[in-house]
Enzyme design. Structure first.
Site, PDB file in Angstrom:
ATOM      1  N   SER A   8       0.850  -1.197   0.000  1.00  0.00           N
ATOM      2  CA  SER A   8       0.000   0.000   0.000  1.00  0.00           C
ATOM      3  C   SER A   8       0.881   1.241   0.000  1.00  0.00           C
ATOM      4  CB  SER A   8      -0.888   0.003   1.248  1.00  0.00           C
ATOM      5  OG  SER A   8      -1.516   1.264   1.383  1.00  0.00           O
ATOM      6  N   HIS A   9       0.312   2.361  -0.448  1.00  0.00           N
ATOM      7  CA  HIS A   9       1.024   3.637  -0.368  1.00  0.00           C
ATOM      8  C   HIS A   9       1.207   4.063   1.087  1.00  0.00           C
ATOM      9  CE1 HIS A   9       0.191   3.881  -4.619  1.00  0.00           C
ATOM     10  NE2 HIS A   9       0.833   5.031  -4.712  1.00  0.00           N
ATOM     11  N   SER A  10       0.377   3.496   1.958  1.00  0.00           N
ATOM     12  CA  SER A  10       0.411   3.895   3.367  1.00  0.00           C
ATOM     13  C   SER A  10       0.980   2.775   4.241  1.00  0.00           C
ATOM     14  CB  SER A  10      -1.007   4.245   3.825  1.00  0.00           C
ATOM     15  OG  SER A  10      -1.130   4.068   5.212  1.00  0.00           O
ATOM     16  N   GLY A  42       3.892   6.306  -0.371  1.00  0.00           N
ATOM     17  CA  GLY A  42       4.554   5.903  -1.607  1.00  0.00           C
ATOM     18  C   GLY A  42       4.711   4.397  -1.608  1.00  0.00           C
ATOM     19  N   ASP A  66      -2.656  -1.869  -3.414  1.00  0.00           N
ATOM     20  CA  ASP A  66      -3.752  -0.901  -3.561  1.00  0.00           C
ATOM     21  C   ASP A  66      -3.854  -0.469  -5.029  1.00  0.00           C
ATOM     22  OD1 ASP A  66      -1.650   1.030  -3.286  1.00  0.00           O
ATOM     23  OD2 ASP A  66      -2.378   1.784  -1.369  1.00  0.00           O
TER      24      ASP A  66
END
Lengths: 128, 207
Positions: A8-10, A42, A66
């Site tokens: 995930s980006h998070s 990112g 994601d």
């Protein structure tokens, strides 16, 4: 047992998905690869590679992402380990993680879990 | 002909240019994307700079592949895998070479375009860096065929890349965060196309 990586980006989101599967599918092999090295948003090639290494076995690994760069960066990680049995699943992240890990702890093969996940993609949450 | 030392200088200058335009690229991305393009690219090229001592005297293929791998590992947004793939494909086409000419450059440029198309599952007209890359490559090819003048050909490429950036203002984004804005993405230029035009400008100014 099939392993899982959550991209995930998070960082928090990836870690929370892993935490949630811990409650739903205790004993599942699953690692988080969220955010960049400094914790900002990112997707990190190195974090994904490390997470794959952490849960990899001959039974293989399924990666759930994601979107956007999470998919592209994961693809590049997979290309960097061509000899390994790793697949990306095209389905919603949270639902896929829960259903996939439950399927995996019941001893199903990578191919069988992927088939379960292909159904997650079309899952109806609010039947008419 | 340019040699591997010149390639390193060009890469360094690209890094400087990106760094100078970091805030501008991020501003563009703030409007339609996720607001990280300039910061991400600057971070990636700062890491590339750190690799320079290990690249002195290496062949052009190794240099470009290392740049690509470094961008993939450190950029953190979509431009990481996209520019990373572009540089890695370019590097693969120049393995072992210590010099390259304009035809090598065009070949490498084509490889980079195909790499970006494949990685991004994208094509021209979708408001991406491809809208600067593809016309730039075509302009270089055509001008080179017409004039046999490398400098003129590269200048035509830069002009076409800039036109491509302008063109991205007129179309709806089909990729990335901007694509969810639909028609609201019209009127804004694509940050990836913009950063590519900057990169090509540096290359053209140094050959």
């Amino acid at each position: 047992m099939v392993g899982f990586v959550i991209v995930s980006h998070s960082q928090k989101l990836a870690e929370s998905v892993v935490e949630l599967t811990g409650a739903m599918a205790p004993g599942a092999k699953i690692a988080a690869a969220g955010g960049l090295e400094d914790g900002s948003f990112g997707t990190s090639f190195d974090r994904i590679s490390n997470a794959v290494n952490e849960v990899y076995s001959d039974d293989g690994v399924i990666v759930l992402m994601d979107m956007g760069s999470a998919v592209m960066t994961t693809e590049m990680v997979l290309e960097s380990m061509p000899e390994r049995k790793i697949k990306m699943a095209d389905c919603p992240l949270v639902e896929g993680a829960i259903i996939g890990t439950i399927s995996a702890i019941s001893g199903r093969s990578l191919e069988a879990v992927l088939k379960d996940l292909s159904e997650v993609k079309n899952m109806v949450k609010i039947p008419n | 002909m340019i040699n591997q030392y010149k390639v390193l200088q060009i890469i360094r200058q690209i890094g400087n240019k990106i760094n100078e335009h970091k805030d501008f690229l991020t501003e563009l991305d703030n409007v339609i994307g996720d607001g990280d393009h300039g910061i991400n690219m600057a971070r990636g090229f700062a890491e590339v700079e750190k690799k320079f001592p290990t690249l002195e005297g290496k062949d052009i293929g190794t240099i470009l592949k290392t740049v690509g791998m470094t961008l993939v590992s450190t950029v953190g947004g979509a431009s990481g895998p996209l520019y990373g793939t572009a540089f890695m494909k370019a590097g693969a086409a120049l393995t072992g070479k210590s010099e390259m000419d304009i035809n090598d450059f065009l070949n490498v440029f084509q490889q980079a375009i195909e790499g970006v198309m494949q990685r991004g599952r994208s094509t021209t007209g979708e408001k991406t860096m491809l809208d600067a890359m593809v016309p730039a490559k075509e302009a270089i090819e055509k001008t080179l065929a017409d004039t046999n003048d490398v400098k003129k050909a590269m200048e035509a490429g830069v002009a076409a890349a800039k036109e491509g950036v302008e063109y991205t203002k007129t179309i709806i984004a089909k990729k990335g965060r901007a694509s969810y804005l639909g028609e609201r993405s019209i009127g804004h230029q694509d940050p990836g196309a913009t950063s590519f035009a900057l990169i090509l400008e540096v290359i053209a100014s140094m050959v």
